[in-house]
Every structure is written in structure tokens, then in C-alpha cells.
Scaffold this motif. Sequence first.
Motif, short mmCIF file in Angstrom:
data_model
loop_
_atom_site.label_atom_id
_atom_site.label_comp_id
_atom_site.label_asym_id
_atom_site.label_seq_id
_atom_site.Cartn_x
_atom_site.Cartn_y
_atom_site.Cartn_z
N ASP A 319 -58.61 -10.59 4.51
CA ASP A 319 -58.00 -9.64 3.58
C ASP A 319 -56.48 -9.66 3.65
N ARG A 320 -55.92 -10.54 4.48
CA ARG A 320 -54.47 -10.67 4.63
C ARG A 320 -54.04 -12.06 4.16
N LYS A 321 -53.06 -12.10 3.28
CA LYS A 321 -52.63 -13.37 2.71
C LYS A 321 -52.25 -14.38 3.77
N GLU A 322 -51.52 -13.93 4.81
CA GLU A 322 -51.03 -14.87 5.82
C GLU A 322 -52.16 -15.45 6.67
N CYS A 323 -53.28 -14.74 6.77
CA CYS A 323 -54.39 -15.18 7.61
C CYS A 323 -55.47 -15.92 6.84
N LEU A 324 -55.43 -15.87 5.52
CA LEU A 324 -56.56 -16.34 4.71
C LEU A 324 -56.93 -17.79 4.98
N ALA A 325 -55.95 -18.69 4.99
CA ALA A 325 -56.26 -20.12 5.13
C ALA A 325 -56.89 -20.43 6.48
N PHE A 326 -56.20 -20.07 7.57
CA PHE A 326 -56.74 -20.42 8.88
C PHE A 326 -57.93 -19.53 9.24
N GLY A 327 -57.91 -18.28 8.78
CA GLY A 327 -59.06 -17.41 9.01
C GLY A 327 -60.32 -17.98 8.38
N SER A 328 -60.18 -18.59 7.21
CA SER A 328 -61.33 -19.22 6.54
C SER A 328 -61.84 -20.40 7.34
N GLN A 329 -60.91 -21.17 7.93
CA GLN A 329 -61.33 -22.29 8.79
C GLN A 329 -62.12 -21.77 9.99
N CYS A 330 -61.62 -20.71 10.60
CA CYS A 330 -62.29 -20.17 11.80
C CYS A 330 -63.68 -19.63 11.45
N LEU A 331 -63.80 -18.93 10.33
CA LEU A 331 -65.11 -18.42 9.93
C LEU A 331 -66.05 -19.58 9.58
N ALA A 332 -65.53 -20.58 8.88
CA ALA A 332 -66.35 -21.76 8.58
C ALA A 332 -66.80 -22.46 9.86
N LEU A 381 -62.49 -14.87 15.72
CA LEU A 381 -63.53 -15.85 16.03
C LEU A 381 -64.15 -15.55 17.39
N ILE A 382 -63.32 -15.29 18.38
CA ILE A 382 -63.84 -15.00 19.72
C ILE A 382 -64.68 -13.73 19.70
#
Length: 497
Positions: A319-332, A381-382
Motif C-alpha cells: 500500500d506504499r508506493k516506495e515499497c510496492l516493487a520490492f514488496g511484490s517480489q518478496c510476496l511472490a 516476509l519474515i
Amino acid sequence: MKMKRPGCTGTRRQFLLDTGMGFTGLALNAMMFKDGVAQAAPSTQDVLTAWQTGQAKAKSVIWMFMIGGTSHMESFDPKPELTKYAGKSIDETPYRDAADQTKINKILAEPGKEKREVFKKILPLIAGHKKYGRSGIEVSDLFPHIGGVADDISFLRGMWTIDNNHGAQLTFHTGRKIGDTGHPTVGAWASYGLGTLNANLPEFVVLGEPSADCCGRSFTFGSAYLGPEYGGVRLKVDPKNPLSFVHPADPKLTFEEQREAFSLIGELNQLSGIDYPTDAELNARIKAYELAFQMQMAVPGIMDFSKEPEHVKRLYGLDRKECLAFGSQCLAARRLVEQGVRFVQLFHGYSGNAGRWDHHKDIAKLMPPMCAEIDQPIAGLIHDLKQRGMLDETLVVWGTEFGRTPGAEFRDTNVSGSGRDHHPHGFTCLMAGGGTKGGFVHGATDELGFHAVEGRQYVTDLHATVLHQLGLNHRMMHPGRQRLEQDFGNVIKEVLV
């Protein structure tokens, strides 16, 4: 439809293209081995089994790499002495011995070639730091979320490497310097030694944009002499187009039409076997197309987060623009290991050159937003793995090619004392889950963060530990190939439960 005799190899391959089975790049290479080659060379399985110890603590690995060289002092190894002696020369401090050129050159692979100026004017820390958790481990204020899960992490503060330039990116993944490109990565060794838990997915997946050509590029997730079937397969975190290299040549083909084509190809394959019974590569290639089709069915669902609860997506910072890209990688990555993928390699910081973590200047301006992009996603992720009961069997590794210098860099008018240079002599990596200790610090650098002085661990020691936790003998070999002693590394037993 008129066809030439199916036993003709040239016609068969053209037929594959004509029926819409266009399939290029690493995905094909990664899938070629599955059944065809394995059946043609049964001794291969005997070789692999010999390297399995049967004592696995982890089923999967999530391997995170920060491109460019993250400052250890502004992340997970804070050094208050830098602020105390800010602006002074290292020679004016009690730690003047740290800058001795002989000591510096001792660990470098090619000291003459890689010699860099020792910048002695001390640059203060750009952020504060504090103790976190029951363990009281100090973490920079730039990483408050990771600090919040410090009790689940082993901090390896005594890491070192041999390359003083960005070839160290390749070294981090293969253990070899940039001139030795033909060597497998740790992910490839894991894939080679263990094989798959899910026949619909690759054993080794790559998310994010890898290192640039200057620093190893495809070699940073490649398999070299192990064979392309063990290399990392790049996927996109995009449910509409997750498979960069897997798609039908004719986009109008439906899945049902592709399935029918595969059925026909299977029959043709059996016919060709009469004329070409020893054509293992051909058989493997046909199997690759079948597996590619299965990936087309399986991967988009994994990359579709629409059914994930909102609180889980917020955990990763989606839900945060700055986290979206890497956060999506971590969730994937979590969803991939949940489905049996053995090794997921995440890249962060691609810039087309050395990488966005390469803070030669303006570190106080440029590093904080970089940290904000990864801090919450990694902690999320952790948290997520732990709450699902997956952390014990998933080994999370965070690393970068080297740290940054204690001294401010003065190189020319563009680099005028606001950043830090490359620093292979001491830096930090993190490990969580997969049978490693939480709330634990192993190793240390000196008071300025210059040299690893306790618990010194070369990068292949990290590789050895990962393979060991996966239940593999980290000294495994490939028939006909020779590895150097340094390639094997040593298991870091201190961080193991």
C-alpha cells in the motif's frame, strides 16, 4: 495437413514452431533436463543422490541481493566512533593501523590492479541507531522494520571478499572473480543437487532486474558447466505477463488448442523414437515444451495477489508506493516457495551500471529512500513466513557485494566527500530461518568498520552454509570438473541451531 515423415528432426522442429510452441531463452534451457536427459543418463541421478546428506533443515532459499554495495555502517553494523571522529583523519584516531596499505592489499585478488586510494577523512554516520528486541542487537534507524524482527535474524558482521570493484557482484553469487565467468551460482548448485518439488515450476527462479553487464549479468544467476537446465528462470511479478520467455508463437492459440497440439506432439515423439531411439536432446526438448505449457498455467496464478488478504499485502508494504516493487517480489517469493520452488533469487537496485546502492556521493540523500524500499518488505516476509509456520523450513539470506569505506570519498569535483567508496574488507550479511539462530551476531569489524576482525567469513562460506541447510554436501562436484578449495567454503556452524 500434409507433413513429412515425423521421424525427420528438421521437420519435427519446424512443426513445433508452426503449431505455436514458440519458446526461447532461459526458460527452455531450465526445462530441458526434466525427463528427457534424466532418462537418457540415469547415472546422473546417482551422482546427485551421493551429494545429499539427508539432514536438511530448509526446503527452500530466498536469496536477496542489493546491487551496488550497501553500507554496513548505515545498516546492520553501526559504528558510533565514526561520528565521534568525524572530519578527522584515520591517522589522528586510535585506529590508524586500520588504514595500513599492506594490510588492505593482503586480501585482494589482484592488489595492483584493484588498488584504490585509502580515503582517511572520516565520514560520520548519516543516521542514528538503537538496540532492538530481546537480543538487543543494534540496527540503523534506516531499518526500523528489520530491527523489529532482529530476534529472528543472524547478523554476519565479519564478511569479506576479494574484489574491490563491482566484479564482486559475480563473486558474491559464484565465489569467483569477474574474469572467471564460467562457474555456477549457489542457486544453480542447489538446483543441481536437489531437483524439483513441483514439476509445474522451475527449481530456481529469479525476480527483479539482475546485475548489469559490467558486473556479471546472466552469470549472476547462471549454471555454467552444470548445464543450462539448472540456471535461474527469470519471472515477472505480473499476472498478465509473468513469463518473459514462455509464450505461444501464435497469440491466437487457446490453451485447449495448445493442449491438443502437445498431445499430437507426444504421439509424434513416440513415432520418432523408433527411428531415433538415442536422440535424448530431442526428447528433452519435447518435454520442455510440455513443461513450458504447465508453467503458463501455474505461474500467472502465483503472481496474482488478488486473493491475498489486505492485511498481508499491507504487511509487505504494497500500500506504499516506495515499497510496492520490492514488496511484490518478496510476496511472490513466499508464494513460490510455498509451491515448492527451491531457490528464489531477488535483485534490488538495478540502474544499468554498478547499481543504485553504489553511494560514492550524496549518501545522506540517496541511501534513506533505498532503505525505505526494502525495509518493510523484508521484515514483512519474515513475519509472514513465521506466522505460516514456514520460516523454519525457508532460509532467507540478505546480502550485497561489499560494504562502504569509513572515510569520505574525494575522487574528483563530482565526488567531493559526501559518500563512501567500495569496501571489500568487512561488511554484513543476514540470515533468517531455515535452521539458523535468531537474535544472534556472528563476527565483527573493528571500531571504524574497516576490517573484519572476528568471525571472518568469505562469501563462499555463506554458500556452504546455504547448501548444508538444504541437506547437501557443500563440497559436491560435477563429473569432469575441478573446483578450487576456496570455491567450497566452510559451513558457518556458529549461526546454526
